[in-house]
Scaffold this motif. Sequence first.
Motif, PDB file in Angstrom:
ATOM      1  N   UNK B   1     -15.256   9.605  22.565  1.00 49.84           N
ATOM      2  CA  UNK B   1     -16.088   9.246  21.425  1.00 49.84           C
ATOM      3  C   UNK B   1     -15.240   8.637  20.311  1.00 49.84           C
ATOM      4  N   UNK B   2     -14.201   7.861  20.707  1.00 50.87           N
ATOM      5  CA  UNK B   2     -13.323   7.218  19.740  1.00 50.87           C
ATOM      6  C   UNK B   2     -14.118   6.269  18.867  1.00 50.87           C
ATOM      7  N   UNK B   3     -13.894   6.306  17.543  1.00 55.42           N
ATOM      8  CA  UNK B   3     -14.679   5.498  16.626  1.00 55.42           C
ATOM      9  C   UNK B   3     -14.250   4.032  16.668  1.00 55.42           C
ATOM     10  N   UNK B   4     -12.943   3.787  16.466  1.00 52.63           N
ATOM     11  CA  UNK B   4     -12.402   2.431  16.511  1.00 52.63           C
ATOM     12  C   UNK B   4     -11.244   2.452  17.505  1.00 52.63           C
ATOM     13  N   UNK B   5     -11.360   1.639  18.515  1.00 49.95           N
ATOM     14  CA  UNK B   5     -10.313   1.608  19.546  1.00 49.95           C
ATOM     15  C   UNK B   5      -9.702   0.216  19.632  1.00 49.95           C
ATOM     16  N   UNK B  24     -12.744  -2.526  19.334  1.00 48.32           N
ATOM     17  CA  UNK B  24     -14.144  -2.139  19.494  1.00 48.32           C
ATOM     18  C   UNK B  24     -14.450  -0.976  18.577  1.00 48.32           C
ATOM     19  N   UNK B  25     -15.616  -0.995  17.961  1.00 48.08           N
ATOM     20  CA  UNK B  25     -16.050   0.149  17.158  1.00 48.08           C
ATOM     21  C   UNK B  25     -17.445   0.582  17.612  1.00 48.08           C
ATOM     22  N   UNK B  84       8.550 -13.467  13.595  1.00 46.56           N
ATOM     23  CA  UNK B  84       7.994 -12.852  12.394  1.00 46.56           C
ATOM     24  C   UNK B  84       6.618 -12.235  12.579  1.00 46.56           C
ATOM     25  N   UNK B  85       6.030 -12.473  13.747  1.00 48.74           N
ATOM     26  CA  UNK B  85       4.721 -11.863  14.016  1.00 48.74           C
ATOM     27  C   UNK B  85       4.860 -10.412  14.460  1.00 48.74           C
ATOM     28  N   UNK B  86       6.074  -9.989  14.729  1.00 51.86           N
ATOM     29  CA  UNK B  86       6.297  -8.600  15.144  1.00 51.86           C
ATOM     30  C   UNK B  86       5.857  -7.660  14.025  1.00 51.86           C
ATOM     31  N   UNK B  87       4.966  -6.747  14.345  1.00 57.96           N
ATOM     32  CA  UNK B  87       4.386  -5.842  13.345  1.00 57.96           C
ATOM     33  C   UNK B  87       3.415  -4.920  14.073  1.00 57.96           C
ATOM     34  N   UNK B  88       2.804  -4.030  13.307  1.00 57.81           N
ATOM     35  CA  UNK B  88       1.693  -3.231  13.837  1.00 57.81           C
ATOM     36  C   UNK B  88       0.403  -3.829  13.289  1.00 57.81           C
ATOM     37  N   UNK B  89      -0.534  -4.107  14.169  1.00 59.21           N
ATOM     38  CA  UNK B  89      -1.811  -4.696  13.780  1.00 59.21           C
ATOM     39  C   UNK B  89      -2.900  -3.634  13.898  1.00 59.21           C
ATOM     40  N   UNK B  90      -3.644  -3.480  12.804  1.00 58.46           N
ATOM     41  CA  UNK B  90      -4.722  -2.489  12.767  1.00 58.46           C
ATOM     42  C   UNK B  90      -6.065  -3.184  12.647  1.00 58.46           C
ATOM     43  N   UNK B  91      -6.982  -2.728  13.442  1.00 58.46           N
ATOM     44  CA  UNK B  91      -8.375  -3.120  13.323  1.00 58.46           C
ATOM     45  C   UNK B  91      -9.077  -2.028  12.519  1.00 58.46           C
ATOM     46  N   UNK B  92     -10.095  -2.396  11.758  1.00 60.64           N
ATOM     47  CA  UNK B  92     -10.859  -1.416  10.992  1.00 60.64           C
ATOM     48  C   UNK B  92     -12.305  -1.870  10.925  1.00 60.64           C
ATOM     49  N   UNK B  93     -13.184  -0.945  10.575  1.00 64.75           N
ATOM     50  CA  UNK B  93     -14.590  -1.315  10.408  1.00 64.75           C
ATOM     51  C   UNK B  93     -15.194  -0.502   9.284  1.00 64.75           C
ATOM     52  N   UNK B  94     -16.293  -1.007   8.740  1.00 64.20           N
ATOM     53  CA  UNK B  94     -17.009  -0.289   7.685  1.00 64.20           C
ATOM     54  C   UNK B  94     -18.413  -0.862   7.576  1.00 64.20           C
ATOM     55  N   UNK B  95     -19.233  -0.177   6.797  1.00 63.55           N
ATOM     56  CA  UNK B  95     -20.485  -0.789   6.364  1.00 63.55           C
ATOM     57  C   UNK B  95     -20.147  -1.711   5.206  1.00 63.55           C
ATOM     58  N   UNK B  96     -20.910  -2.748   5.019  1.00 68.83           N
ATOM     59  CA  UNK B  96     -20.598  -3.700   3.967  1.00 68.83           C
ATOM     60  C   UNK B  96     -20.851  -3.061   2.604  1.00 68.83           C
TER      61      UNK B  96
END
Lengths: 115, 112
Positions: B1-5, B24-25, B84-96
Amino acid sequence: SQKIEQNSEALNIQEGKTATLTCNYTNYSPAYLQWYRQDPGRGPVFLLLIRENEKEKRKERLKVTFDTTLKQSLFHITASQPADSATYLCALGGGVGGGADGLTFGKGTHLIIQP
Amino acid sequence: DTAVSQTPKYLVTQMGNDKSIKCEQNLGHDTMYWYKQDSKKFLKIMFSYNNKELIINETVPNRFSPKSPDKAHLNLHINSLELGDSAVYFCASSLTGGRAQYFGPGTRLTVL
């Protein structure tokens, strides 16, 4: 350009005391301010949101204040515990200077609660 | 039941390659985001997107492009990867409307 400053990169607090973290900002009039917690190797976790027309918000042991005149937010953790040790991020959004709903984050304060 | 994967969790690739990160959320949110966290742990917005509008941070190179097949997904495509693109990328979601954002676990991208 927008600038967000969080007090000190690391903050050491004795267990049981109140930890107070500061977030100051310039060149921005946000509609809201949020605080997040981030643990190593994990994504940020939402804690509290406060809007520009609110002075104070509380949630359990957490309290946040928002002073739009001083352009400052204070984040308090009362009765701190070692499990509260983490990096705490201040984030601003909306209003003049912000883009859509995307947040502008500070660099964070690494909080260490010592037993 | 992961919220944002997000997938993959780790991505190691050579300079010049093209790669994608999936997000995916399952929270029913209408807005999704991509953030980049660099080696100094500074978290910066790259894109925010809902059904109506894509907002791009002007500092993001056009080698980066978000693709949303539906409301629950926002994938990140990166062309011609650079060191320089090496990094941690995070996806997030919310209601507007300035609500709490829920972050994924992150994808650590390493470009060699």
